[in-house]
Write an enzyme that holds these catalytic residues in place. Structure first.
Site, PDB file in Angstrom:
ATOM      1  N   CYS A   1     -73.383  23.594 -28.037  1.00  0.00           N
ATOM      2  CA  CYS A   1     -74.112  23.835 -29.290  1.00  0.00           C
ATOM      3  C   CYS A   1     -73.308  23.495 -30.550  1.00  0.00           C
ATOM      4  CB  CYS A   1     -74.564  25.291 -29.350  1.00  0.00           C
ATOM      5  SG  CYS A   1     -73.249  26.442 -29.772  1.00  0.00           S
TER       6      CYS A   1
ATOM      7  N   HIS B   1     -57.303  43.459 -23.484  1.00  0.00           N
ATOM      8  CA  HIS B   1     -57.485  42.557 -24.621  1.00  0.00           C
ATOM      9  C   HIS B   1     -57.968  41.175 -24.205  1.00  0.00           C
ATOM     10  CE1 HIS B   1     -54.470  45.256 -26.985  1.00  0.00           C
ATOM     11  NE2 HIS B   1     -55.670  45.785 -26.903  1.00  0.00           N
TER      12      HIS B   1
ATOM     13  N   SER C   1     -44.929  49.131 -27.159  1.00  0.00           N
ATOM     14  CA  SER C   1     -44.527  50.042 -28.231  1.00  0.00           C
ATOM     15  C   SER C   1     -45.674  50.986 -28.588  1.00  0.00           C
ATOM     16  CB  SER C   1     -44.118  49.246 -29.466  1.00  0.00           C
ATOM     17  OG  SER C   1     -45.215  48.475 -29.937  1.00  0.00           O
TER      18      SER C   1
ATOM     19  N   GLY D   1     -36.580  50.340 -26.848  1.00  0.00           N
ATOM     20  CA  GLY D   1     -36.935  50.628 -28.227  1.00  0.00           C
ATOM     21  C   GLY D   1     -37.963  51.736 -28.336  1.00  0.00           C
TER      22      GLY D   1
ATOM     23  N   ASP E   1     -52.064  37.189 -20.531  1.00  0.00           N
ATOM     24  CA  ASP E   1     -51.516  36.035 -19.821  1.00  0.00           C
ATOM     25  C   ASP E   1     -51.901  35.945 -18.351  1.00  0.00           C
ATOM     26  OD1 ASP E   1     -49.806  38.007 -18.603  1.00  0.00           O
ATOM     27  OD2 ASP E   1     -48.381  37.781 -20.259  1.00  0.00           O
TER      28      ASP E   1
ATOM     29  N   ASN F   1     -39.543  51.446 -21.821  1.00  0.00           N
ATOM     30  CA  ASN F   1     -39.621  50.471 -22.907  1.00  0.00           C
ATOM     31  C   ASN F   1     -38.307  50.423 -23.662  1.00  0.00           C
ATOM     32  OD1 ASN F   1     -41.404  48.642 -24.543  1.00  0.00           O
ATOM     33  ND2 ASN F   1     -40.767  50.024 -26.177  1.00  0.00           N
TER      34      ASN F   1
HETATM   35 ZN   LIG Z   1     -72.082  27.172 -27.930  1.00  0.00          ZN
END
Ligand SMILES: [Zn+2]
Length: 275
Positions: A180, A119, A219, A245, A104, A243
């Site tokens: 494309c 990520h 986690s 949990g 985010d 954390n």
């Molecule tokens: Zn493309």
């Protein structure tokens, strides 16, 4: 001041080159829900797999319809106390690297600079055919233009996703690369994909230069995050986990704090910066 807060404050004060790993629990207070419950299980349907996204038109269209509906909510999210605490900690000089599993961008918006987005980032979109990059805002505008009468009452879901009726999805015109015509994908690591090698290596090198690992709001159920806890443990680094949990790294941690990430870190970092 509880003894738990004191222990975390002392832990932070006791290390000079901390590597922090953050997850979804850092962003829930910003209104971005987590995928998993306190036992680490799926709260809801697991996210889309990359193989299905590439191969199945219905999966591609469903992803983008839900993402289109969920984006305004995500784009409006603001950093919370957890993000601000990490930024203040970095400014104080003893947090040297922050690696986040979140996509985010809220750590950067709070002022953190030494951030690796493990990520990826949802605000960037790439073409799977030609590799062209564009902003998510551009794709959002293109989708709005291509779906002028498309409306949905969408419930908020993880990663800017939203619950959208199947029949509504059928009528959604999914975006294509303007150069494309290829498939577009947010520049995030989908399930079934690996973290890009150079990104992983940068994080691994940072951990090798650190004197402790703090995990916050994760986690550690996803291996790409858990392996940093395992590497730190094998290197003999002290590990603290904040954390709510259970986490997959609980057995590796010398300190486990099961409290709200934002208020807990804010209290601990604030006191450290005034030592
Ligand atoms: Zn493309």
């Amino acid at each position: 001041m509880s003894s738990t807060d004191d222990r975390l404050r002392n832990w932070i004060a006791g290390h000079r080159r901390v590597f922090a790993l953050t997850g979804a629990g850092c962003s829930t207070a910003s209104g971005i829900p987590d995928y998993r419950d306190d036992e680490g299980g799926w709260k809801r349907r697991p996210p889309v797999m990359i193989q299905a996204f590439r191969a199945q038109d219905v999966v591609y269209r469903r992803y983008w319809a839900r993402a289109y509906a969920g984006w305004p909510h995500l784009a409006a999210a603001a950093p919370n106390a957890a993000h601000r605490a990490f930024a203040a900690w970095e400014a104080a000089g003893t947090l040297v690297q922050l690696v986040t599993q979140n996509v985010d961008g809220l750590h950067q918006r709070a002022g953190s600079r030494a951030v690796i987005d493990l990520h990826g980032r949802l605000d960037l979109v790439i073409c799977l055919s030609c590799g062209d990059q564009t902003s998510r805002d551009n794709v959002q505008e293109a989708m709005a233009a291509a779906n002028p009468r498309w409306r949905t009452e969408a419930a908020t879901a993880p990663d800017g996703d939203a619950d959208v009726e199947a029949a509504v999805i059928e009528s959604f015109a999914a975006p294509r690369c303007e150069r494309c015509g290829g498939l577009l994908k947010p520049d995030v690591v989908f399930f079934g994909e690996n973290v890009p090698r150079d990104r992983y290596e940068r994080a691994r090198e940072a951990l090798a230069g650190a004197d402790a690992l703090l995990v916050a709001g994760s986690s550690l159920m996803v291996y790409s995050g858990f392996r940093f806890a395992r590497m730190a443990h094998e290197a003999g680094l002290p590990i603290a986990i904040v954390n709510r949990g259970r986490t997959r790294g609980d057995d590796l941690a010398g300190l486990k704090v099961e409290l709200d990430v934002g208020s807990t870190l804010a209290a601990a970092v604030h006191r450290e910066s005034h030592l």
